[in-house]
Design a protein around this motif. Structure first.
Motif, short mmCIF file in Angstrom:
data_model
loop_
_atom_site.label_atom_id
_atom_site.label_comp_id
_atom_site.label_asym_id
_atom_site.label_seq_id
_atom_site.Cartn_x
_atom_site.Cartn_y
_atom_site.Cartn_z
N ALA A 31 0.81 -1.22 0.00
CA ALA A 31 0.00 0.00 0.00
C ALA A 31 0.84 1.27 0.00
CB ALA A 31 -0.92 0.01 1.22
N GLU A 32 2.16 1.16 -0.02
CA GLU A 32 3.04 2.33 0.06
C GLU A 32 2.92 3.19 -1.20
OE1 GLU A 32 4.84 4.93 1.65
OE2 GLU A 32 5.31 3.14 2.83
N PRO A 33 2.47 4.45 -1.08
CA PRO A 33 2.29 5.29 -2.27
C PRO A 33 3.58 5.52 -3.05
CG PRO A 33 1.19 6.24 -0.36
CD PRO A 33 2.02 5.12 0.15
N SER A 34 4.70 5.72 -2.36
CA SER A 34 5.96 5.97 -3.06
C SER A 34 6.40 4.76 -3.88
CB SER A 34 7.05 6.34 -2.05
OG SER A 34 7.23 5.31 -1.09
N LEU A 35 6.14 3.55 -3.37
CA LEU A 35 6.50 2.35 -4.12
C LEU A 35 5.62 2.20 -5.36
CD1 LEU A 35 7.99 -0.32 -4.51
CD2 LEU A 35 6.36 -1.39 -2.94
N ILE A 36 4.33 2.50 -5.22
CA ILE A 36 3.43 2.44 -6.38
C ILE A 36 3.91 3.40 -7.48
CG2 ILE A 36 1.07 2.89 -7.16
CD1 ILE A 36 0.12 2.08 -4.36
N ALA A 37 4.30 4.61 -7.07
CA ALA A 37 4.77 5.59 -8.05
C ALA A 37 6.05 5.13 -8.75
CB ALA A 37 5.00 6.94 -7.36
N VAL A 38 7.00 4.60 -7.97
CA VAL A 38 8.27 4.13 -8.55
C VAL A 38 8.02 2.94 -9.47
CG1 VAL A 38 10.46 3.01 -8.00
CG2 VAL A 38 9.74 5.01 -6.72
N ALA A 39 7.15 2.03 -9.06
CA ALA A 39 6.87 0.84 -9.87
C ALA A 39 6.24 1.22 -11.20
CB ALA A 39 5.96 -0.11 -9.10
N LEU A 40 5.30 2.15 -11.19
CA LEU A 40 4.66 2.57 -12.43
C LEU A 40 5.66 3.28 -13.36
CD1 LEU A 40 1.24 3.88 -11.04
CD2 LEU A 40 1.66 1.77 -12.32
N LYS A 41 6.51 4.11 -12.79
CA LYS A 41 7.52 4.80 -13.60
C LYS A 41 8.55 3.81 -14.15
CE LYS A 41 6.10 9.01 -13.51
NZ LYS A 41 5.67 9.66 -14.79
N VAL B 15 3.68 5.21 4.93
CA VAL B 15 2.85 4.14 5.49
C VAL B 15 3.68 3.15 6.29
CG1 VAL B 15 1.28 2.25 4.94
CG2 VAL B 15 1.16 4.38 3.64
N THR B 16 4.83 2.78 5.75
CA THR B 16 5.63 1.70 6.35
C THR B 16 6.31 2.12 7.65
OG1 THR B 16 6.04 0.90 4.12
CG2 THR B 16 7.38 -0.03 5.87
N VAL B 17 6.98 3.27 7.63
CA VAL B 17 7.82 3.66 8.76
C VAL B 17 7.05 3.78 10.08
CG1 VAL B 17 9.22 5.56 9.69
CG2 VAL B 17 9.62 4.73 7.38
N PRO B 18 5.89 4.45 10.13
CA PRO B 18 5.21 4.57 11.44
C PRO B 18 4.88 3.23 12.07
CG PRO B 18 4.27 6.08 9.84
CD PRO B 18 5.19 5.19 9.08
N LEU B 19 4.34 2.29 11.29
CA LEU B 19 4.00 0.99 11.86
C LEU B 19 5.24 0.19 12.24
CD1 LEU B 19 0.93 -0.18 9.76
CD2 LEU B 19 1.02 0.15 12.23
N VAL B 20 6.28 0.28 11.43
CA VAL B 20 7.51 -0.45 11.72
C VAL B 20 8.15 0.08 13.01
CG1 VAL B 20 9.86 -0.88 10.92
CG2 VAL B 20 7.95 -1.10 9.34
N ALA B 21 8.21 1.41 13.12
CA ALA B 21 8.80 2.00 14.33
C ALA B 21 7.98 1.65 15.57
CB ALA B 21 8.89 3.52 14.17
N ALA B 22 6.66 1.72 15.45
CA ALA B 22 5.80 1.39 16.58
C ALA B 22 5.94 -0.08 16.98
CB ALA B 22 4.35 1.71 16.24
N LEU B 23 6.04 -0.95 15.99
CA LEU B 23 6.20 -2.38 16.27
C LEU B 23 7.52 -2.65 16.99
CD1 LEU B 23 5.32 -5.34 15.96
CD2 LEU B 23 6.44 -5.33 13.71
N GLY B 24 8.61 -2.07 16.50
CA GLY B 24 9.90 -2.29 17.11
C GLY B 24 9.97 -1.78 18.54
#
Length: 265
Positions: free
Chosen positions: A113-123, A199-208
């Protein structure tokens, strides 16, 4: 309700303060260096307000929902009652298998669901003329992040040093760089960076941090961080691995086709 609105207002003012240097640089180059007026100033002003408001709402949402949710999930998954362990009994790393499964699942889901990854993948698909498939790249990156979080939570549970994982991982990256198709190498390196986004960083940081706070003998400061570093490393491995496997399958199909043609002759 009043407290939430007050916190949102202070967050908005903090965002304005942080964005002002960016706006100053853009205005300086547009008006002083390029010496051209700002095109559509009303639209730019409205868009800037939307950006500031969106960032303020996003940061407030992190504090209200995502960070507490990550801590709560880590606390519940490491609760002795959930693990079926008597209070005070010794806990082995295998007892935390649900933590590893949850970390893998949440890493895959948030990265997809990461928006930046979607943009990079499409480009990447556009620039390669379809040679790099957007969905294939997204799945490869998401799989890498999922593995990294599973490995990272294992590191927190066992208390092993982070540098050991980083050294082994980058040795693998260097070896793959020498062997992977040249076209995919820069994209693989960039794929490690796009995972450290909204999207990724907040959940990853909270989990750790939540996991390090609930596992006995672990320090949130010493053990809670490092998941994001692993989340940037493993996607490089999986993306280059995806390209290498695809390249190998293509050569294998080509060899089979050529052998079939020889038999017909």
């Amino acid at each position: 309700m009043i407290t939430i609105l007050t916190d949102l207002l202070w967050t908005f003012l903090s965002v304005v303060r942080d964005v002002l240097p960016i706006a100053a640089v853009l205005l300086l180059f547009q008006l002083v260096i390029l010496r051209k007026p700002i095109p559509h100033p009303k639209k730019v002003a409205v868009g800037m307000f939307y950006v500031l408001l969106g960032l303020a709402l996003f940061l407030s949402g992190l504090e209200i929902a995502l960070f507490p949710l990550g801590r709560e999930m880590a606390a519940q998954l490491t609760d002795p009652a959930f693990l079926g362990i008597e209070p005070g009994a010794a806990v082995e790393w295998l007892d935390y298998y649900w933590v590893y499964i949850f970390a893998f699942a949440i890493g895959f889901a948030t990265t997809i669901a990461e928006p930046s990854l979607i943009a990079v993948a499409l480009k990447a698909q556009e620039a390669s003329g379809g040679g790099v498939k957007a969905n294939g790249l997204r799945i490869a990156v998401a799989f890498g992040v999922a593995i990294s979080l599973a490995v990272g939570t294992f590191r927190i549970v066992t208390g092993t040093p982070l540098y050991q994982y980083m050294i082994v991982g980058y040795v693998i990256v260097v070896i793959q760089t020498l062997m992977a198709p040249r076209m995919i190498i820069p994209l693989a390196y960039d794929s490690g960076g796009v995972t450290t986004s909204t999207v990724t960083v907040p959940l990853v940081a909270a989990l750790g941090l939540g996991l390090a706070s609930t596992v006995p003998g672990r320090s949130p400061l010493l053990d809670g961080f490092g998941l994001i570093a692993l989340a940037s490393l493993f996607p490089m491995i999986t993306v280059m691995g995806y390209a290498q496997i695809s390249n190998w399958l293509s050569r294998r199909r080509a060899d089979k086709d050529s052998q079939g043609e020889n038999h017909e002759v």
